[in-house]
Write a protein that holds these residues in place. Sequence first.
Motif, short mmCIF file in Angstrom:
data_model
loop_
_atom_site.label_atom_id
_atom_site.label_comp_id
_atom_site.label_asym_id
_atom_site.label_seq_id
_atom_site.Cartn_x
_atom_site.Cartn_y
_atom_site.Cartn_z
N UNK A 30 6.02 -8.91 -2.38
CA UNK A 30 5.21 -9.46 -1.15
C UNK A 30 3.98 -8.31 -0.80
N UNK A 31 3.72 -7.65 -1.82
CA UNK A 31 2.44 -6.82 -1.72
C UNK A 31 2.28 -5.72 -0.74
N UNK A 32 3.38 -5.08 -0.51
CA UNK A 32 3.64 -4.10 0.39
C UNK A 32 3.32 -2.73 -0.45
N UNK A 46 5.93 9.68 -0.76
CA UNK A 46 4.65 8.75 -1.70
C UNK A 46 3.77 8.10 -0.95
N UNK A 47 2.70 8.53 -1.09
CA UNK A 47 1.50 8.03 -0.24
C UNK A 47 0.69 6.96 -1.04
N UNK A 48 0.54 5.76 -0.41
CA UNK A 48 -0.20 4.71 -1.16
C UNK A 48 -1.36 4.59 -0.13
N UNK A 49 -2.37 3.63 -0.35
CA UNK A 49 -3.48 3.41 0.38
C UNK A 49 -2.97 3.06 1.76
N UNK A 50 -1.99 2.30 2.00
CA UNK A 50 -1.90 1.98 3.56
C UNK A 50 -0.63 2.52 4.05
N UNK A 202 -0.23 -3.91 12.23
CA UNK A 202 0.02 -3.49 11.07
C UNK A 202 1.70 -4.04 11.02
N UNK A 203 2.39 -3.81 11.81
CA UNK A 203 3.62 -4.07 11.71
C UNK A 203 3.90 -5.65 11.56
N UNK A 204 3.27 -6.27 12.56
CA UNK A 204 3.32 -7.79 12.45
C UNK A 204 2.90 -8.41 11.04
N UNK A 205 1.90 -7.90 10.56
CA UNK A 205 1.54 -8.27 9.17
C UNK A 205 2.62 -7.86 8.12
N UNK A 206 3.32 -6.92 8.21
CA UNK A 206 4.34 -6.54 7.54
C UNK A 206 5.58 -7.67 7.54
N UNK A 211 8.55 -12.22 5.90
CA UNK A 211 9.21 -13.54 6.24
C UNK A 211 8.70 -14.78 5.21
N UNK A 212 7.38 -14.58 4.76
CA UNK A 212 6.78 -15.42 3.68
C UNK A 212 7.49 -15.27 2.34
N UNK A 213 7.63 -14.08 1.88
CA UNK A 213 8.45 -13.86 0.81
C UNK A 213 9.81 -14.54 0.57
#
Length: 217
Positions: A30-32, A46-50, A202-206, A211-213
């Motif tokens: 789901x692109x997280x 582990x650090x990523x962009x977001x 941010x949390x609602x987006x996750x 849920x979509x996935x």
Amino acid sequence: MVKKLSPDKLTVALPKGRLFDQTIQLFNSCGILDRTVSQNSRKLILETEGFNFLLVRAKDVPTYVEYGVADIGVAGDDVLLESGADVYRPVDLGIGACTIMVAGLPEDRDRYFSNPTTLKISTKYPNIAREFFGKKGIKVQIIELYGSIELAPLVGLSDFIVDIVETGRTLRENGLVVIEEIRPSSAKLIVNRVSYKTKNELITDIIEKLENSLVKG
Ligand code: PRP
């Protein structure tokens, strides 16, 4: 070397152990998370962009989230019930399905159901076991172990065990049987109560992505 986690990013506690690979796959799909991660990594942040991802022991995920070090995390019902942590649980992630069971040797089954006196129970879930037997009015002596629980009745450390059963293979290979089901368990997304307000977008987006996935399967 990270001294402080960036407050602009979401910090996610990932559970090492049986849920790890499925969690990474789900976050990838789901692109997280845009890469694969090994739970054997010695690097624990582990650090990523977001995001900042923390690799923690599965049992410790509720603690990191409850105390707000991590904003969100992934934890099984077994771990959540045992910890009693005060966190939101907005999404059943549909992974890590298993059942919390009482198990033992087949020849001990009758004793279990015939008004036993005190039963010796080995488990890594002492709180769940105490509550379950307390409600049934059965006195128990809890022997807390940290792994290979199925060994305990084979060598006489305890009469029965309380443990999770996923495929049933560990029970079968050790000649044990399910005596009674306590409750099903699956992995949940858990959220710190303060973060849910302060990082709501941010949390609602996750939550939506997860849920979509899940809907798409
Ligand atoms: C868990 C659990 C059982 C086993 C159940 O142990 O405690 O032993 O998995 O899975 P199964 O029904 O598919 O055989 P885990 O693998 O976490 O190892 P542990 O013994 O070190 O706790």
